[in-house]
Design an enzyme around this catalytic site. Structure first.
Site, mmCIF file in Angstrom:
data_model
loop_
_atom_site.group_PDB
_atom_site.id
_atom_site.type_symbol
_atom_site.label_atom_id
_atom_site.label_comp_id
_atom_site.label_asym_id
_atom_site.label_seq_id
_atom_site.Cartn_x
_atom_site.Cartn_y
_atom_site.Cartn_z
ATOM 1 N N CYS A 1 31.994 48.736 41.996
ATOM 2 C CA CYS A 1 31.329 48.469 40.764
ATOM 3 C C CYS A 1 30.077 47.646 41.060
ATOM 4 O O CYS A 1 30.243 46.309 41.083
ATOM 5 C CB CYS A 1 32.271 47.888 39.772
ATOM 6 S SG CYS A 1 31.202 47.791 37.994
ATOM 7 N N CYS B 1 29.584 44.861 38.154
ATOM 8 C CA CYS B 1 30.576 44.006 37.744
ATOM 9 C C CYS B 1 31.832 44.324 38.487
ATOM 10 O O CYS B 1 31.910 43.789 39.655
ATOM 11 C CB CYS B 1 30.787 44.015 36.134
ATOM 12 S SG CYS B 1 31.754 42.656 35.751
ATOM 13 N N SER B 2 32.758 45.062 37.859
ATOM 14 C CA SER B 2 34.224 45.073 38.498
ATOM 15 C C SER B 2 35.122 46.047 37.842
ATOM 16 O O SER B 2 36.255 45.969 38.004
ATOM 17 C CB SER B 2 34.843 43.761 37.998
ATOM 18 O OG SER B 2 34.874 43.427 36.681
ATOM 19 N N CYS B 3 34.347 47.015 37.471
ATOM 20 C CA CYS B 3 35.192 48.306 36.684
ATOM 21 C C CYS B 3 35.959 48.854 37.857
ATOM 22 O O CYS B 3 35.555 49.009 39.380
ATOM 23 C CB CYS B 3 34.117 49.638 36.169
ATOM 24 S SG CYS B 3 33.254 49.111 34.485
#
Lengths: 195, 93
Positions: free
Chosen positions: A103, A106-108
């Protein structure tokens, strides 16, 4: 005041506590409620779930077809809800192609199927580099792919999460679905490892 | 304006620390921050998109200087101030 009080972690911990107290005083939420929510947010999230999906796909060709066609619906068949509103897409590794997920923004991440994400998944180094030089990045994880293996990098978004369907290891024909589940690692589901 | 979180393809971040960590949180406050996020979102104090935007619109220098869950905490505070739930400075020493 001891030196520990100056540690950034101590400072932020104090501010977080203060915010909790403030929100309780204002009647916005209660501490007991928060404890419950923290427990609930991670319960049931584990790479063992993703491993079960993979083992089923390896042993049931019809399930595998459904999984690759509509990941969200196929994991729900096994009782896993991956995100309330996001779509899950499962991408298959073959002898010619390798997949890896990231991602960049961010951090999906498919939390229910893979468990909490490792720190490196959320790091600027991984996010920035894996889309530019995936072969070099995979080598840093100890995964050296042949030059003619095509690598596809899947960038997750607020709407779509990805999971890799790794190649089934050789000489596992006699293994049961449960035994196969035990072979699947979290990093193989991300694509930073093979099995 | 480009946002600092949009780093795909950017160079200069160095090697990846591939250390295997299975602990979801490395300090208790990190878990509390995630709990706060989930609780406030469940009560419609803010939604996920507003939260993402609050992280992504952080000034670049601040974004790069903070840890993952520090960004979460700062975003929560930003939104709570914007919504009038807390006053600016209310969390300060």
């Amino acid at each position: 005041m001891t030196s520990a009080d100056h540690h950034p972690d101590t400072l932020i911990a104090r501010r977080v506590r203060r915010l909790e107290t403030l929100l309780e005083e204002k009647g916005v939420l209660s501490g007991a409620q928060l404890d419950e929510i923290i427990d609930a947010s991670l319960s049931g999230a584990s790479p063992a779930n993703g491993a079960r999906v993979v083992a089923r796909a390896w042993t049931d060709p019809a399930y595998k077809s459904r999984l690759l066609a509509d990941g969200t619906a196929a994991v729900r068949e096994l009782g896993f809800m991956e995100g309330g509103f996001q779509r899950l897409r499962v991408v298959e590794n073959t002898d010619e192609t390798h997949n890896v997920i990231v991602c960049t923004l961010c951090s999906c991440y498919p939390l229910r199927l893979l468990g909490p994400s490792p720190s490196w998944y959320k790091s600027e180094a991984y996010r920035s580099r894996v889309v530019r030089e995936p072969r070099a990045v995979l080598a840093e994880f100890g995964l050296n792919l042949p030059d003619d293996t095509e690598i596809t990098v899947w960038d997750s978004s607020a709407e779509t999460r990805y999971m890799v369907l790794p190649r089934r290891p050789a000489d596992t024909d006699s293994m049961s679905e449960a035994e196969l589940t035990g072979l699947v690692t979290r990093n193989a589901l991300i694509g930073t490892a093979e099995l | 304006m480009a946002r600092m979180n949009d780093i795909g393809g950017m160079q200069g971040f160095g090697p990846i620390d591939t250390t295997e960590d299975t602990e979801p949180f490395h300090a208790d406050w990190e878990a509390r921050v995630v709990g706060l996020f989930n609780a406030l979102r469940a009560q419609d104090v803010f939604n996920t998109n507003e939260f993402r935007d609050a992280i992504e619109s952080m000034p670049p220098a601040e974004y790069l200087a903070t840890s993952y869950y520090e960004r979460w905490f700062k975003a929560i505070c930003t939104l709570l101030e914007r919504k009038g739930v807390i006053e600016p400075g209310e969390l300060d020493d």
